[in-house]
Design a protein around this motif. Structure first.
Motif, PDB file in Angstrom:
ATOM      1  N   ASP A   1       0.867  -1.176   0.000  1.00  0.00           N
ATOM      2  CA  ASP A   1       0.000   0.000   0.000  1.00  0.00           C
ATOM      3  C   ASP A   1       0.903   1.226   0.000  1.00  0.00           C
ATOM      4  OD1 ASP A   1      -1.704   2.124   0.480  1.00  0.00           O
ATOM      5  OD2 ASP A   1      -2.929   1.052   1.951  1.00  0.00           O
TER       6      ASP A   1
ATOM      7  N   HIS B   1       0.323   4.232   0.150  1.00  0.00           N
ATOM      8  CA  HIS B   1      -0.068   5.365   0.988  1.00  0.00           C
ATOM      9  C   HIS B   1       0.778   5.434   2.261  1.00  0.00           C
ATOM     10  CE1 HIS B   1      -3.812   4.846  -1.423  1.00  0.00           C
ATOM     11  NE2 HIS B   1      -3.777   6.166  -1.403  1.00  0.00           N
TER      12      HIS B   1
ATOM     13  N   PRO C   1       5.589   0.718   2.669  1.00  0.00           N
ATOM     14  CA  PRO C   1       4.359   0.281   2.004  1.00  0.00           C
ATOM     15  C   PRO C   1       4.044  -1.212   2.130  1.00  0.00           C
ATOM     16  CG  PRO C   1       6.094   0.559   0.396  1.00  0.00           C
ATOM     17  CD  PRO C   1       6.676   0.998   1.703  1.00  0.00           C
TER      18      PRO C   1
ATOM     19  N   LEU D   1      -0.332  -4.109   7.453  1.00  0.00           N
ATOM     20  CA  LEU D   1      -1.225  -3.272   6.669  1.00  0.00           C
ATOM     21  C   LEU D   1      -2.670  -3.559   7.066  1.00  0.00           C
ATOM     22  CD1 LEU D   1       0.355  -3.628   3.105  1.00  0.00           C
ATOM     23  CD2 LEU D   1       0.511  -1.647   4.608  1.00  0.00           C
TER      24      LEU D   1
ATOM     25  N   ASP E   1      -8.712   1.592   8.574  1.00  0.00           N
ATOM     26  CA  ASP E   1      -8.848   1.830   7.135  1.00  0.00           C
ATOM     27  C   ASP E   1     -10.197   2.478   6.873  1.00  0.00           C
ATOM     28  OD1 ASP E   1      -8.437   1.830   4.426  1.00  0.00           O
ATOM     29  OD2 ASP E   1      -8.882  -0.295   4.130  1.00  0.00           O
TER      30      ASP E   1
END
Length: 384
Positions: free
Chosen positions: A229, A231, A235, A266, A306
């Motif tokens: 990810d 972001h 990551p 994550l 999230d």
């Protein structure tokens, strides 16, 4: 007789800093003070004890009993100061060179002070259409362990709200996601022997070293083949060893060695396949080495966060802060637990900087505290 003037946010922070609420210690005196402050405002308060004596969570509400209120949340505990080169008393707020020093000024009693100012602001509004809720937890700094009892109670009551703001220090930038965490211990058992005849024993430290190498291989696999990810600054999910303890004397083959490791996951990532691979290797080691026994135990875990970019609550908080887009952070918060237990959208946003947290001479700038006060007051205005 005129009523006494309300405490300023800075004065409230000074009071809060004076309570040395170190993680793994009692926070009852701080909770007593906060509860008295809130009850004087007419708040409805629920005190929820933790598993250890003298540790409490506190949940308070101001306004009508409807399902569309907003929760402001923060943890009451701070990390230890022992061994750190402080130049001020960490538990007496000190203003120097345009900074407010003290343990917890940024992480995160600065936001707790803003929460109490928000409570005063809400209590003096006669037109609240929805409630303001305040959540104070204990022992967040050791893995978000204290908040569970409060969230279980709220879930059992069917509590609902429009959303929750976790006020960790983000320089008042809105955060929509962060990684989860799993902490675990590997206990390697061998057989003690005299070091002059090491083959008669089974070296637990050698077993641990082999397990550490396996963790390093799994980390490389997570980086190369696991989910990603972009972001996040890092990551991919991570796996690393942080503590190792083994042996009692140099001339004794050690029969026990403990290794503690963590995974930073994550959002939505499942740690079990990686733990299964670690267990498979441990089993194989025990087959190859007589007298070896290896146990893997999960010590603590909390989920990632999230929140969808399309979530209206997130968009409303961004309008208050002026952010054009939400960001993601590597460190964890209680946000994923609020979402998991209560099924509500959560954002992370608070004054101060995480870069100052957990260090000597932690501080917050007066203008950051003022901005935090303005932020929570604007949240209250949305409840009118």
């Amino acid at each position: 007789m005129n009523a006494p003037a309300p405490l300023s946010t800075r004065a409230i922070l000074e009071k809060l800093i004076a309570f040395p609420t170190l993680c793994r210690t009692e926070n009852v005196e701080l909770i007593d003070w906060i509860e008295a402050f809130l009850r004087n405002l007419g708040a409805r308060c629920l005190r929820v004890p933790g598993e250890q004596t003298g540790r409490f969570n506190l949940f308070a509400s101001i306004g009508p009993e409807t399902d569309d209120g907003i929760v402001l949340s923060g943890h009451s505990d701070v990390v230890p100061v022992e061994g750190q080169p402080w130049t001020t008393d960490p538990f007496a707020m000190t203003e120097r060179d345009g900074k407010l020093y003290g343990r917890g000024t940024s992480d995160m009693k600065g936001f707790l002070a803003c929460m109490l100012t928000a409570a005063h602001h809400a209590a003096h509004r006669t037109t609240l259409r929805a409630p303001l809720h305040l959540a104070f937890s204990h022992d967040e700094e050791i893995g978000c362990v204290g908040v569970h009892s409060m969230l279980r109670d709220l879930a059992a009551q069917g509590f609902k709200a429009r959303g929750c703001v976790i006020g960790e220090p983000t320089s008042l930038h809105v955060i929509s996601g962060h990684k989860g965490k799993l902490a675990a211990k590997i206990s390697c058992h061998g057989l003690a022997a005299h070091s002059a005849n090491p083959d008669r024993g089974c070296n637990a430290i050698s077993l641990a070293a082999d397990m550490i190498k396996t963790i390093e291989h799994l980390q490389e696999d997570l980086k190369t083949n696991g989910a990603a990810d972009d972001h996040f600054e890092v990551p991919y999910s991570t796996m690393q060893v942080g503590l190792i303890r083994g042996g009692v004397a140099l001339n004794i083959v050690p029969d026990l060695c403990d290794v503690q490791f963590e995974m930073r996951l994550l959002p939505g990532a499942d740690p079990q396949p990686w733990l299964d691979r670690l267990q498979e290797h441990a089993t194989q080691l025990c087959v190859e080495r007589p007298h070896a026994r290896i146990e893997i135990e999960t010590l603590n875990a909390y989920p990632g966060l999230d929140t969808s970019e399309e979530e209206s609550f997130l968009r409303d908080i961004m309008r208050i802060t002026g952010d054009n887009r939400a960001s993601r952070i590597g460190f964890g918060t209680e946000g994923g637990l609020f979402n998991e237990y209560l099924n509500m959208p959560v954002v992370v946003c608070g004054p101060g900087s995480i870069d100052r947290a957990h260090k000597a001479d932690e501080y917050i700038l007066p203008e950051e505290l003022d901005a935090g006060e303005c932020f929570v007051k604007r949240i209250v205005e949305t409840l009118l």
